[in-house]
Design a protein around this motif. Structure first.
Motif, PDB file in Angstrom:
ATOM      1  N   GLY A 178      -9.244  13.226   8.416  1.00  0.00           N
ATOM      2  CA  GLY A 178      -8.275  12.358   7.718  1.00  0.00           C
ATOM      3  C   GLY A 178      -6.945  12.677   7.599  1.00  0.00           C
ATOM      4  O   GLY A 178      -6.324  13.482   8.321  1.00  0.00           O
ATOM      5  N   GLU A 179      -6.171  11.941   6.749  1.00  0.00           N
ATOM      6  CA  GLU A 179      -4.526  12.070   6.857  1.00  0.00           C
ATOM      7  C   GLU A 179      -4.052  13.289   6.574  1.00  0.00           C
ATOM      8  O   GLU A 179      -4.413  14.168   5.684  1.00  0.00           O
ATOM      9  CB  GLU A 179      -4.006  11.179   5.598  1.00  0.00           C
ATOM     10  CG  GLU A 179      -2.637  11.089   5.479  1.00  0.00           C
ATOM     11  CD  GLU A 179      -2.024  10.521   4.102  1.00  0.00           C
ATOM     12  OE1 GLU A 179      -2.549   9.661   3.449  1.00  0.00           O
ATOM     13  OE2 GLU A 179      -0.832  10.919   3.837  1.00  0.00           O
ATOM     14  N   MET A 180      -3.013  13.970   7.546  1.00  0.00           N
ATOM     15  CA  MET A 180      -2.693  15.006   7.159  1.00  0.00           C
ATOM     16  C   MET A 180      -1.137  14.984   7.374  1.00  0.00           C
ATOM     17  O   MET A 180      -0.440  15.868   6.694  1.00  0.00           O
ATOM     18  CB  MET A 180      -3.090  16.219   8.358  1.00  0.00           C
ATOM     19  CG  MET A 180      -3.006  15.696   9.883  1.00  0.00           C
ATOM     20  SD  MET A 180      -3.592  17.038  10.800  1.00  0.00           S
ATOM     21  CE  MET A 180      -2.967  16.478  12.417  1.00  0.00           C
TER      22      MET A 180
ATOM     23  N   ALA B  43       3.991   5.627   9.144  1.00  0.00           N
ATOM     24  CA  ALA B  43       2.791   6.155  10.071  1.00  0.00           C
ATOM     25  C   ALA B  43       2.095   7.128   9.443  1.00  0.00           C
ATOM     26  O   ALA B  43       2.501   8.101   9.004  1.00  0.00           O
ATOM     27  CB  ALA B  43       3.307   6.563  11.568  1.00  0.00           C
ATOM     28  N   ASP B  44       0.618   7.266   9.422  1.00  0.00           N
ATOM     29  CA  ASP B  44       0.069   8.152   8.758  1.00  0.00           C
ATOM     30  C   ASP B  44      -0.714   8.995  10.027  1.00  0.00           C
ATOM     31  O   ASP B  44      -0.899   8.327  10.919  1.00  0.00           O
ATOM     32  CB  ASP B  44      -0.998   7.821   7.783  1.00  0.00           C
ATOM     33  CG  ASP B  44      -0.637   7.601   6.428  1.00  0.00           C
ATOM     34  OD1 ASP B  44       0.523   7.532   6.293  1.00  0.00           O
ATOM     35  OD2 ASP B  44      -1.314   7.152   5.586  1.00  0.00           O
ATOM     36  N   LEU B  45      -0.524  10.169  10.053  1.00  0.00           N
ATOM     37  CA  LEU B  45      -1.140  10.946  11.092  1.00  0.00           C
ATOM     38  C   LEU B  45      -2.680  11.413  10.552  1.00  0.00           C
ATOM     39  O   LEU B  45      -2.750  12.141   9.686  1.00  0.00           O
ATOM     40  CB  LEU B  45      -0.451  12.103  11.858  1.00  0.00           C
ATOM     41  CG  LEU B  45      -0.936  12.656  12.865  1.00  0.00           C
ATOM     42  CD1 LEU B  45      -1.071  11.939  14.124  1.00  0.00           C
ATOM     43  CD2 LEU B  45      -0.155  14.008  13.226  1.00  0.00           C
TER      44      LEU B  45
ATOM     45  N   LEU C 292       0.898  -1.331   0.084  1.00  0.00           N
ATOM     46  CA  LEU C 292       0.136   0.031  -0.038  1.00  0.00           C
ATOM     47  C   LEU C 292       0.913   1.160  -0.094  1.00  0.00           C
ATOM     48  O   LEU C 292       0.427   2.343  -0.200  1.00  0.00           O
ATOM     49  CB  LEU C 292      -1.016  -0.086   1.351  1.00  0.00           C
ATOM     50  CG  LEU C 292      -2.030  -0.915   1.292  1.00  0.00           C
ATOM     51  CD1 LEU C 292      -2.866  -0.815   2.858  1.00  0.00           C
ATOM     52  CD2 LEU C 292      -2.937  -0.893   0.125  1.00  0.00           C
ATOM     53  N   LYS C 293       2.284   1.035   0.230  1.00  0.00           N
ATOM     54  CA  LYS C 293       2.978   2.391   0.283  1.00  0.00           C
ATOM     55  C   LYS C 293       4.341   2.552  -0.475  1.00  0.00           C
ATOM     56  O   LYS C 293       4.338   1.629  -1.416  1.00  0.00           O
ATOM     57  CB  LYS C 293       3.441   2.466   1.675  1.00  0.00           C
ATOM     58  CG  LYS C 293       2.419   2.436   2.942  1.00  0.00           C
ATOM     59  CD  LYS C 293       1.723   3.700   2.783  1.00  0.00           C
ATOM     60  CE  LYS C 293       0.912   4.205   4.037  1.00  0.00           C
ATOM     61  NZ  LYS C 293       0.117   5.474   3.744  1.00  0.00           N
ATOM     62  N   ALA C 294       4.904   3.693  -0.425  1.00  0.00           N
ATOM     63  CA  ALA C 294       5.941   4.101  -1.374  1.00  0.00           C
ATOM     64  C   ALA C 294       6.899   2.986  -1.191  1.00  0.00           C
ATOM     65  O   ALA C 294       7.244   2.160  -0.365  1.00  0.00           O
ATOM     66  CB  ALA C 294       6.191   5.341  -1.312  1.00  0.00           C
TER      67      ALA C 294
HETATM   68 MG    MG Z   1       0.086   9.603   2.137  1.00  0.00          MG
END
Ligand code: MG
Ligand code: 4AD
Length: 434
Positions: A356-358, A347-349, A329-331
């Motif tokens: 939602g994601e910031m 980690a997504d904050l 799902l990630k880079a």
């Molecule tokens: Mg992102």
């Protein structure tokens, strides 16, 4: 008179101002005239004051000219400050002279116009009270971020915007014809910050990022302002602690310095001042379980979209870190979790209240073979990243970093329904003018 220094409008509201003569200049927010008296609301960068002008004081010619000034026309006024409980703020300016700088044409912006029309006229609409408040908060946020980074000894760098390889994978990059060779508008400064890391150890960039996402959602822009930080010798816990400190510091600074603007936009500054670290952390695997229990058709490996992210923080006044996502799902540059090859040290904050994601954060993969394997898996042309591989060959150290979307954090702070209300000239799939 135009070149001479003028008094700020706020001067009229000082405790010792009653009876004083002031000379102000600014834009007419509205005006009304009856029985030889003209009422103007005059706005400058420091505030708005009511001006009353009388025909018998100004003289017929000057009075007629002042009466013809349109909304957003510009005047210079000299007059005496007086208390008047009927005027906004309880003060007014009794004009001795009104000089017209620009009478203006009839202002085309009204309350009941369609959103499309208002976006076409964005260059004029941004004078509205809400936009003025919004862009003052935004400037305060940028200032607070730079102040925080300065105290943490993180140095500002200037990465390029025109690049020869996409930082986040090609699919959502704007491609350009760079004199016959492929070029891309920067999606992220990260790879360049990683290069600057070796000599400086702690670096950041505050630059526009571009995403060719066709998705029309209330949280996606095609051009947004991106704060990116890269820190040597940092693991995921250290990175999350840094992000937490930063979000708390800048949120408090904005609340302390822009209380009236926040209130005008429907956000109580006290709510922002109550924000405190630590923020809760939730592993992706637990997030999936929780969402599945709440009825989302989600299993391990599925992405958290807008609805899922919203559900995770809707009832919460603090942000939430979601950690250790599946690597697919990630880079490509994210470090494999030491204990679990299926996940990455990321980690997504997520913002409070369902926004939602910031922040997107991760430890960077230092193993060159693993990096190349991931790039091959996503079908990226490895030769474009050859310079980046050099960073793993010369002075390779553990490091981590993150990107904060300025408009994303503002959308939460200012409780805006649509992200476009947090940027003066929003770029979306359907619009890149004015
Ligand atoms: Mg992102
Ligand atoms: O999660 P993203 O894609 O991460 C990166 O670009 C990393 N290279 C950053 C880094 O580690 N240096 O984007 C980071 C943040 C997101 O969390 C979000 O806040 C914002 O950028 N963002 C957007 N904001 C507005 N419109 C979009 N289309 C956005 N895409 C990402």
């Amino acid at each position: 008179m135009s070149g001479a220094p003028a008094d700020p409008v706020a001067r009229a509201f000082a405790s010792d101002a009653v009876g004083a003569t002031v000379h102000v200049r600014g834009w007419v927010q509205r005006s009304r005239s009856s029985g030889g008296i003209l009422f103007l609301h005059l706005r400058d960068r420091t505030g708005t004051v009511q001006v009353t002008a009388k025909r018998d004081v100004l003289g017929a010619e000057a009075f007629d000219a002042a009466e013809h000034v349109q909304v957003e026309g510009v005047v210079e006024v000299e007059g005496a400050v007086a208390d008047d409980p009927r005027a906004p703020g309880g003060r007014e300016l009794r004009a001795r002279s009104v000089k017209v700088v620009d009478a203006g044409l009839p202002f085309p912006i009204f309350q009941e116009q369609t959103e499309e029309f208002r976006l076409d006229k964005r260059h004029l609409v941004i004078r509205s009270d809400d936009h003025v408040a919004t862009f003052r908060v935004r400037a305060e946020l940028l200032r607070a971020l730079r102040t925080f980074l300065d105290t943490e000894e993180v140095l500002e760098m200037s990465p390029p915007i025109l690049t020869g390889n996409p930082a986040e994978g090609g699919a959502e990059a704007f491609t350009i014809d760079y004199f016959g060779r492929p070029g891309y508008l920067s999606q992220s400064a990260q790879l360049y910050l990683e290069a600057m890391l070796a000599p400086h150890e702690r670096v950041y960039a505050l630059t526009p990022s571009f995403r060719a996402e066709k998705s029309r959602t209330p949280r996606h822009l095609t051009e947004y302002q991106h704060l990116e930080v890269e820190l040597a010798w940092t693991d995921l816990d250290g990175l999350m602690a840094f992000i937490e400190r930063m979000v708390v510091a800048v949120t408090h600074a904005v609340a302390e310095r822009r209380g009236p603007e926040l209130r005008q936009l429907g956000r109580k500054p006290e709510e922002l001042l109550a924000l405190a670290a630590p923020f809760p952390r939730l592993a992706y695997a637990e997030a999936v379980d929780r969402l599945a229990r709440e009825g989302f058709p989600l299993t391990w490996g599925g992405d958290l979209g807008t609805a899922e992210e919203r559900a995770l923080t809707l009832e919460s006044a603090v942000p939430l870190f979601v950690t250790r996502y599946p690597r697919e799902l990630k880079a490509f540059y994210m470090r494999r979790s030491p204990g679990d090859p299926r996940t990455v040290e990321a980690a997504d904050l997520l913002a409070p209240e369902g926004y939602g994601e910031m922040v997107g954060a991760s430890c960077r993969e230092t193993d060159l073979a693993l990096l190349q394997e991931r790039l091959r898996a996503i079908g990226a042309p490895l030769e474009e990243y050859e310079w980046y591989f050099d960073l793993r060959r010369h002075g390779n150290v553990p490091h981590a970093g993150f990107g904060l979307g300025i408009e994303r954090i503002l959308r939460w702070m200012l409780r805006r329904e649509h992200i476009r209300e947090t940027i003066p000239f929003p770029r979306t799939p359907s619009r890149h003018t004015p």
